[in-house]
Design a protein around this motif. Structure first.
Motif, mmCIF file in Angstrom:
data_model
loop_
_atom_site.group_PDB
_atom_site.id
_atom_site.type_symbol
_atom_site.label_atom_id
_atom_site.label_comp_id
_atom_site.label_asym_id
_atom_site.label_seq_id
_atom_site.Cartn_x
_atom_site.Cartn_y
_atom_site.Cartn_z
ATOM 1 N N GLU A 1 0.818 -1.310 -0.054
ATOM 2 C CA GLU A 1 0.184 0.052 0.109
ATOM 3 C C GLU A 1 0.824 1.226 -0.005
ATOM 4 N N ILE A 2 2.013 1.271 0.754
ATOM 5 C CA ILE A 2 3.039 2.334 0.574
ATOM 6 C C ILE A 2 3.282 2.694 -1.108
ATOM 7 N N GLU A 3 3.697 1.674 -1.433
ATOM 8 C CA GLU A 3 4.148 1.756 -2.957
ATOM 9 C C GLU A 3 2.945 2.440 -3.591
ATOM 10 N N ALA A 4 1.832 1.930 -3.459
ATOM 11 C CA ALA A 4 0.560 2.521 -4.310
ATOM 12 C C ALA A 4 0.402 3.733 -3.914
ATOM 13 N N LEU A 5 0.492 4.339 -2.900
ATOM 14 C CA LEU A 5 0.582 5.630 -2.313
ATOM 15 C C LEU A 5 1.724 6.544 -3.182
ATOM 16 N N GLU A 6 2.768 6.157 -3.066
ATOM 17 C CA GLU A 6 3.855 6.844 -3.918
ATOM 18 C C GLU A 6 3.457 6.968 -5.394
ATOM 19 N N GLU A 7 2.876 5.688 -5.972
ATOM 20 C CA GLU A 7 2.652 5.688 -7.348
ATOM 21 C C GLU A 7 1.559 6.409 -7.684
ATOM 22 N N ARG A 8 0.472 6.471 -6.760
ATOM 23 C CA ARG A 8 -0.612 7.526 -7.163
ATOM 24 C C ARG A 8 -0.241 8.856 -6.974
ATOM 25 N N TYR A 9 0.578 9.430 -6.390
ATOM 26 C CA TYR A 9 1.059 10.683 -6.174
ATOM 27 C C TYR A 9 2.146 11.036 -7.281
ATOM 28 N N SER A 10 2.757 10.062 -7.544
ATOM 29 C CA SER A 10 4.263 10.109 -8.243
ATOM 30 C C SER A 10 5.258 10.791 -7.391
ATOM 31 N N LEU A 11 5.411 10.410 -6.363
ATOM 32 C CA LEU A 11 6.283 10.871 -5.307
ATOM 33 C C LEU A 11 6.840 9.828 -4.259
ATOM 34 N N GLN A 12 8.069 10.031 -3.720
ATOM 35 C CA GLN A 12 8.508 9.241 -2.754
ATOM 36 C C GLN A 12 8.703 9.638 -1.399
ATOM 37 N N LEU A 13 8.262 8.940 -0.520
ATOM 38 C CA LEU A 13 7.870 9.387 0.773
ATOM 39 C C LEU A 13 9.470 9.523 1.787
ATOM 40 N N PRO A 14 9.633 10.702 2.368
ATOM 41 C CA PRO A 14 10.577 10.719 3.226
ATOM 42 C C PRO A 14 10.876 9.661 4.002
ATOM 43 N N ASP A 15 12.071 9.166 4.373
ATOM 44 C CA ASP A 15 12.056 8.075 5.056
ATOM 45 C C ASP A 15 11.564 7.684 6.556
ATOM 46 N N ASP A 16 11.733 8.692 7.468
ATOM 47 C CA ASP A 16 11.053 8.684 8.538
ATOM 48 C C ASP A 16 9.488 8.455 8.429
ATOM 49 N N PHE A 17 8.860 9.159 7.473
ATOM 50 C CA PHE A 17 7.528 8.930 7.516
ATOM 51 C C PHE A 17 7.089 7.539 6.808
ATOM 52 N N ARG A 18 7.966 7.203 5.963
ATOM 53 C CA ARG A 18 7.768 5.665 5.385
ATOM 54 C C ARG A 18 7.910 4.809 6.712
ATOM 55 N N ALA A 19 8.908 4.922 7.557
ATOM 56 C CA ALA A 19 9.213 3.760 8.871
ATOM 57 C C ALA A 19 7.838 4.239 9.692
ATOM 58 N N TYR A 20 7.219 5.107 9.935
ATOM 59 C CA TYR A 20 6.177 5.553 10.648
ATOM 60 C C TYR A 20 4.861 4.579 9.986
ATOM 61 N N LEU A 21 4.625 4.588 8.687
ATOM 62 C CA LEU A 21 3.542 3.769 7.978
ATOM 63 C C LEU A 21 3.747 2.430 8.212
ATOM 64 N N VAL A 22 5.222 2.060 7.897
ATOM 65 C CA VAL A 22 5.319 0.485 8.082
ATOM 66 C C VAL A 22 5.133 -0.075 9.534
#
Length: 188
Positions: free
Chosen positions: A58-79
Motif C-alpha cells: 500500500e505504501i508503494e501504491a500511495l507513492e505511485e498514485r501521487y508520483s512521489l517518494q515518501l521521506p524515510d521517517d514517514f515511511r518508517a512510521y507507516l510501516v
C-alpha cells in the motif's frame, strides 16, 4: 463534546510537565525503533481503538498514485505504527489510516481552509495529509517533494498555514508532548 475537550486539554496540559510517553532517547536513534515504541504505546493506552496496520504494498501504491517518494521517517512510521483504521488519541489528534492519506488537493479540492502559505501552494500536490485535529479543525501534511521543504510538516487550515516541524520525527516529538506549536504554528 465540550466537557470532553476541557478534560482532554486539562489532562494534556498536566502531561506537559510529566515525562513523555516515549523515551526521548528514541528520537535520536536511527531506524524503526521509535515507531515500534509508538505502536506499543498506542496499543497499550488505546487497546479498544488502535490496531497497527501492516502496510506492505500500500505504501508503494500511495507513492505511485501521487508520483512521489515518501521521506524515510514517514515511511518508517507507516510501516511500523500507522493505525489500521483512523483513530483519535487522548489529545484529540486523529491519526489517519494509510488508506485515508491524501494530497492536499484531493482532500481539499476547493483549497484548504484558512490562508495557504505560498511556499506550500507551489508544491501543493506533493503534500500528503496524514492527521487532523478534532475532526478536521485543521490538519497536518508532510512535504514529499524533492525540493527544499522535503520532509517538513505543515499545519494546514491554520491562519495562515505554516511549517511546524523539519521532519516527521520532529512533528511526532511535538505531537506526543501536545506542544502548542503544532496547533498554532511558530510564535510570532
Amino acid at each position: 463534546m465540550f466537557g470532553w475537550l476541557k478534560r482532554t486539554r486539562r489532562h494534556s496540559l498536566s502531561r506537559r510537565a510529566q515525562k513523555p510517553p516515549i523515551d526521548p532517547a528514541l528520537f535520536e536513534q536511527e531506524g524503526t525503533i521509535l515507531y515500534e515504541a509508538l505502536s506499543i504505546y498506542w496499543a497499550s493506552s488505546n487497546p479498544d481503538t488502535y490496531t497497527r496496520h501492516n502496510a506492505g504494498v500500500e505504501i508503494e501504491a500511495l507513492e505511485e498514485r501521487y508520483s512521489l517518494q515518501l521521506p524515510d521517517d514517514f515511511r518508517a512510521y507507516l510501516v511500523c505504527a500507522a493505525p489500521s483504521v483512523t483513530f483519535m488519541d487522548d489529545i484529540g489528534t486523529q491519526w489517519w489510516a494509510l488508506s485515508e492519506i491524501k494530497s492536499i488537493s484531493d482532500e481539499c479540492p476547493n483549497g484548504p481552509p484558512g490562508r495557504i502559505n505560498p511556499e506550500i501552494e507551489q508544491e501543493i500536490d506533493a503534500y500528503l495529509i496524514f492527521s487532523d485535529y478534532l475532526i478536521w479543525c485543521y490538519a497536518w501534511a508532510i512535504c514529499c517533494s524533492n525540493g527544499p521543504n522535503r520532509g517538513k510538516v505543515a499545519l494546514i487550515g491554520g491562519l495562515p498555514d505554516a511549517f511546524i516541524a523539519d521532519s516527521f520525527r520532529d512533528f511526532l516529538r511535538l505531537a506526543l508532548a501536545d506542544d502548542l506549536a503544532i496547533h498554532q504554528g511558530p510564535s510570532k
